[in-house]
Scaffold this motif. Structure first.
Motif, short mmCIF file in Angstrom:
data_model
loop_
_atom_site.label_atom_id
_atom_site.label_comp_id
_atom_site.label_asym_id
_atom_site.label_seq_id
_atom_site.Cartn_x
_atom_site.Cartn_y
_atom_site.Cartn_z
N PRO A 1 0.82 -1.21 0.00
CA PRO A 1 0.00 0.00 0.00
C PRO A 1 0.86 1.27 0.00
CG PRO A 1 -0.93 -1.59 1.53
CD PRO A 1 0.39 -2.16 1.06
N TRP B 1 0.62 4.49 -2.36
CA TRP B 1 0.32 5.84 -1.86
C TRP B 1 1.34 6.86 -2.31
CZ3 TRP B 1 -1.43 4.03 3.62
CH2 TRP B 1 -2.77 3.64 3.53
N ASN C 1 7.60 -5.50 4.92
CA ASN C 1 6.72 -4.46 5.46
C ASN C 1 5.71 -5.02 6.45
OD1 ASN C 1 3.87 -3.25 5.07
ND2 ASN C 1 5.18 -1.53 4.56
N THR D 1 -7.96 -9.38 6.96
CA THR D 1 -7.97 -10.02 5.64
C THR D 1 -6.86 -9.51 4.73
OG1 THR D 1 -9.66 -8.39 5.12
CG2 THR D 1 -10.42 -10.64 5.59
N VAL E 1 -2.81 -8.31 3.82
CA VAL E 1 -1.52 -8.97 4.02
C VAL E 1 -0.93 -8.60 5.38
CG1 VAL E 1 0.83 -9.17 3.11
CG2 VAL E 1 -1.11 -9.13 1.54
N GLY F 1 -2.66 -7.67 8.07
CA GLY F 1 -3.47 -8.29 9.12
C GLY F 1 -3.19 -9.78 9.25
N ASN G 1 -13.70 -8.99 3.51
CA ASN G 1 -13.84 -10.03 2.49
C ASN G 1 -14.08 -11.39 3.17
OD1 ASN G 1 -13.08 -12.20 0.70
ND2 ASN G 1 -12.26 -10.65 -0.68
N LEU H 1 -17.05 -7.66 8.74
CA LEU H 1 -17.34 -6.24 8.97
C LEU H 1 -18.61 -5.76 8.25
CD1 LEU H 1 -13.72 -4.76 8.66
CD2 LEU H 1 -15.06 -5.08 10.75
N TYR I 1 -5.60 -1.72 11.27
CA TYR I 1 -5.07 -1.35 9.95
C TYR I 1 -6.13 -0.61 9.13
CZ TYR I 1 -1.26 -4.57 11.00
OH TYR I 1 -0.18 -5.18 11.58
N LEU I 2 -7.32 -0.36 9.71
CA LEU I 2 -8.43 0.15 8.92
C LEU I 2 -8.86 1.57 9.26
CD1 LEU I 2 -10.77 -2.98 8.86
CD2 LEU I 2 -9.10 -2.25 7.16
N LEU J 1 -2.62 1.72 12.97
CA LEU J 1 -1.51 1.40 12.07
C LEU J 1 -1.79 1.71 10.60
CD1 LEU J 1 -0.55 -2.02 13.68
CD2 LEU J 1 0.70 0.10 13.89
N SER K 1 -7.12 2.02 5.81
CA SER K 1 -7.73 1.52 4.57
C SER K 1 -9.23 1.83 4.51
CB SER K 1 -7.56 0.01 4.46
OG SER K 1 -6.22 -0.33 4.33
N PRO L 1 -7.17 -9.87 -3.24
CA PRO L 1 -7.48 -9.90 -1.81
C PRO L 1 -6.64 -10.93 -1.05
CG PRO L 1 -9.49 -9.96 -3.11
CD PRO L 1 -8.35 -10.12 -4.07
N1 NAP Z 1 1.87 1.34 10.28
C1 NAP Z 1 2.46 0.26 9.78
O1 NAP Z 1 3.53 -0.11 10.21
C2 NAP Z 1 1.78 -0.50 8.67
C3 NAP Z 1 2.33 -1.70 8.20
C4 NAP Z 1 1.65 -2.40 7.20
C5 NAP Z 1 0.48 -1.89 6.67
N2 NAP Z 1 0.01 -0.70 7.14
C6 NAP Z 1 -1.24 -0.13 6.60
O2 NAP Z 1 -2.29 -1.04 6.88
C7 NAP Z 1 -3.25 -1.02 5.83
C8 NAP Z 1 -3.44 -2.42 5.27
O3 NAP Z 1 -2.21 -2.87 4.72
P1 NAP Z 1 -2.11 -4.28 3.99
O4 NAP Z 1 -0.70 -4.51 3.68
O5 NAP Z 1 -2.86 -5.32 4.75
O6 NAP Z 1 -2.91 -3.97 2.64
P2 NAP Z 1 -3.69 -4.99 1.68
O7 NAP Z 1 -3.06 -6.32 1.72
O8 NAP Z 1 -3.80 -4.28 0.38
O9 NAP Z 1 -5.12 -5.13 2.35
C9 NAP Z 1 -5.98 -4.05 2.44
C10 NAP Z 1 -6.89 -4.30 3.61
O10 NAP Z 1 -7.74 -3.17 3.79
C11 NAP Z 1 -9.09 -3.64 3.83
N3 NAP Z 1 -10.00 -2.59 3.40
C12 NAP Z 1 -9.85 -1.72 2.36
N4 NAP Z 1 -10.88 -0.88 2.33
C13 NAP Z 1 -11.71 -1.23 3.36
C14 NAP Z 1 -12.94 -0.73 3.83
N5 NAP Z 1 -13.53 0.32 3.25
N6 NAP Z 1 -13.51 -1.32 4.89
C15 NAP Z 1 -12.91 -2.37 5.51
N7 NAP Z 1 -11.74 -2.91 5.09
C16 NAP Z 1 -11.15 -2.33 4.04
C17 NAP Z 1 -9.09 -4.86 2.96
O11 NAP Z 1 -10.23 -5.62 3.27
P3 NAP Z 1 -10.85 -6.75 2.36
O12 NAP Z 1 -9.72 -7.37 1.58
O13 NAP Z 1 -11.42 -7.67 3.38
O14 NAP Z 1 -11.87 -6.11 1.50
C18 NAP Z 1 -7.79 -5.51 3.41
O15 NAP Z 1 -7.94 -6.15 4.65
C19 NAP Z 1 -2.71 -0.02 4.82
O16 NAP Z 1 -3.29 1.22 5.15
C20 NAP Z 1 -1.23 0.01 5.10
O17 NAP Z 1 -0.60 1.21 4.70
C21 NAP Z 1 0.62 -0.02 8.12
#
Ligand code: NAP
Length: 321
Positions: free
Chosen positions: A40, A44, A115, A142, A144, A146, A167, A185, A211-212, A239, A242, A309
């Protein structure tokens, strides 16, 4: 010249093109890239000028990867100097952002786990100071990040991990990653609040990894039991966002729930260098899994627009050559 994923317009998709090869500057090393993760953050940087931190188009996409240095050593690396990026045949990276990758982990897994795996470990161990037997709720389980967080929580000794996500197909697979309960959710606010309460168990959540943000966080914060005399504490780590950038937090959601709200441990370089080998050691033993889909550099424009997903796209410059 080399091949690279080059962005020409903020908000657009990068194109497979030729670009001049980078020359390392002071404190930098040249990396022959083997794998670069489409995180992500990498997206961004191409849409949000805050995340872009002064980058101007055209620039090469990708903020981190795995590759080989000129001395033959295999490392993970982070890229900071625009216009260069990880999604290319060659990248330049600060030497201090390079960490050795052990032989028993493949390039794609090592790139994909950097990451989500390291940040989950950092958040749970240093940020939340998770103790054995505690209950953890993962919002956005759901994704990566999480899915990694569920596994890391279990590896660190969590007694119960509750996984909430949108999902439902992916949610159904999360028991296989260690989730003890799942919460879809896509319910109305009242049902979702009840599901959060019901899944917590008698003592409530000790740690929330969120993460949301957005609606799921709003419903959860409004649903936490409120007492004048707080009997338990919830370490709530924000964190990612999304599901939305803002929530509205009632004063009592902080003062009468025992919630401490923060972003956890800052990603200090020394700590990340220390945690990455730990994450990869668990990956090598099959205790930390990440679902990946390798894609060749020529496919980047289509790959960029795809949703996968629960999986991470990883660009492999050698693929399809
Ligand atoms: N602070 C940190 O250290 C850190 C580290 C890693 C990631 N992050 C952040 O965490 C977030 C997720 O990262 P990721 O790597 O897991 O991304 P990803 O693999 O692309 O997954 C995106 C996640 O966001 C969910 N999502 C998107 N829109 C949503 C909505 N409107 N309502 C509910 N769920 C929603 C997706 O849900 P579904 O697939 O179930 O639809 C999925 O669980 C990003 O914002 C990323 O920047 C932060």
């Amino acid at each position: 010249m080399m091949h690279a994923a080059v962005l020409h317009e903020f908000g657009g998709a990068p194109r497979f093109e030729k670009f001049p090869e980078p020359e390392p500057g002071d404190g930098e090393v040249l990396v022959r890239v083997s794998a670069a993760s489409l995180t992500p953050l990498a997206r961004w940087v191409t849409t949000d000028r805050d995340f872009a931190r002064g980058r101007e188009v055209p620039f090469i996409c990708g903020t981190e990867g795995v590759g080989v240095l000129e001395d033959g050593s295999r490392v993970s690396f982070g890229v900071v100097r625009s216009p260069y990026g990880a999604m290319a045949e060659y990248a330049v990276a600060p030497a201090k952002l390079c960490t050795p990758v052990p032989e028993d982990v493949d390039d794609v897994t090592a790139a994909a786990l950097m990451n989500p795996g390291v940040s989950a470990w950092n958040a749970l161990s240093w940020g939340a100071k998770l103790e054995k037997g505690e209950t953890v709720l993962v919002l956005g389980a759901t994704g990566v990040a999480g899915k990694s967080a569920i596994q890391v929580a279990k590896l660190l000794g969590a007694g119960r991990v509750v996984a909430a996500g949108r999902n439902e197909q992916v949610l159904d697979t999360l028991a296989g990653f260690g989730a003890d309960a799942t919460i879809p959710l896509g319910q109305c606010d009242a049902d979702l609040a009840e599901a959060f309460r019901g899944a917590a168990g008698e003592n409530g959540y000790d740690v929330v990894l969120d993460y949301l943000w957005g609606r799921p966080a709003q419903v959860l914060l409004d649903a936490l039991p409120r007492n004048f005399l707080v009997t338990s504490e919830v370490r709530y780590l924000q964190l990612g966002h999304s599901a939305g950038e803002r929530v509205s937090v009632h004063a009592n959601a902080l003062r009468r729930t025992g919630v401490t709200l923060g972003a956890g441990a800052p990603p200090r370089i020394e700590r990340l260098r220390e945690l990455y080998p730990v994450v990869l050691a668990h990956a090598a033993r099959g205790e930390l899994r990440v679902d990946v889909e390798p894609v060749g550099l020529p496919e980047i424009e289509q790959a960029w627009r795809r949703e996968v997903p629960g999986r991470r796209l990883v660009v492999v410059p050698e693929k399809g050559r």
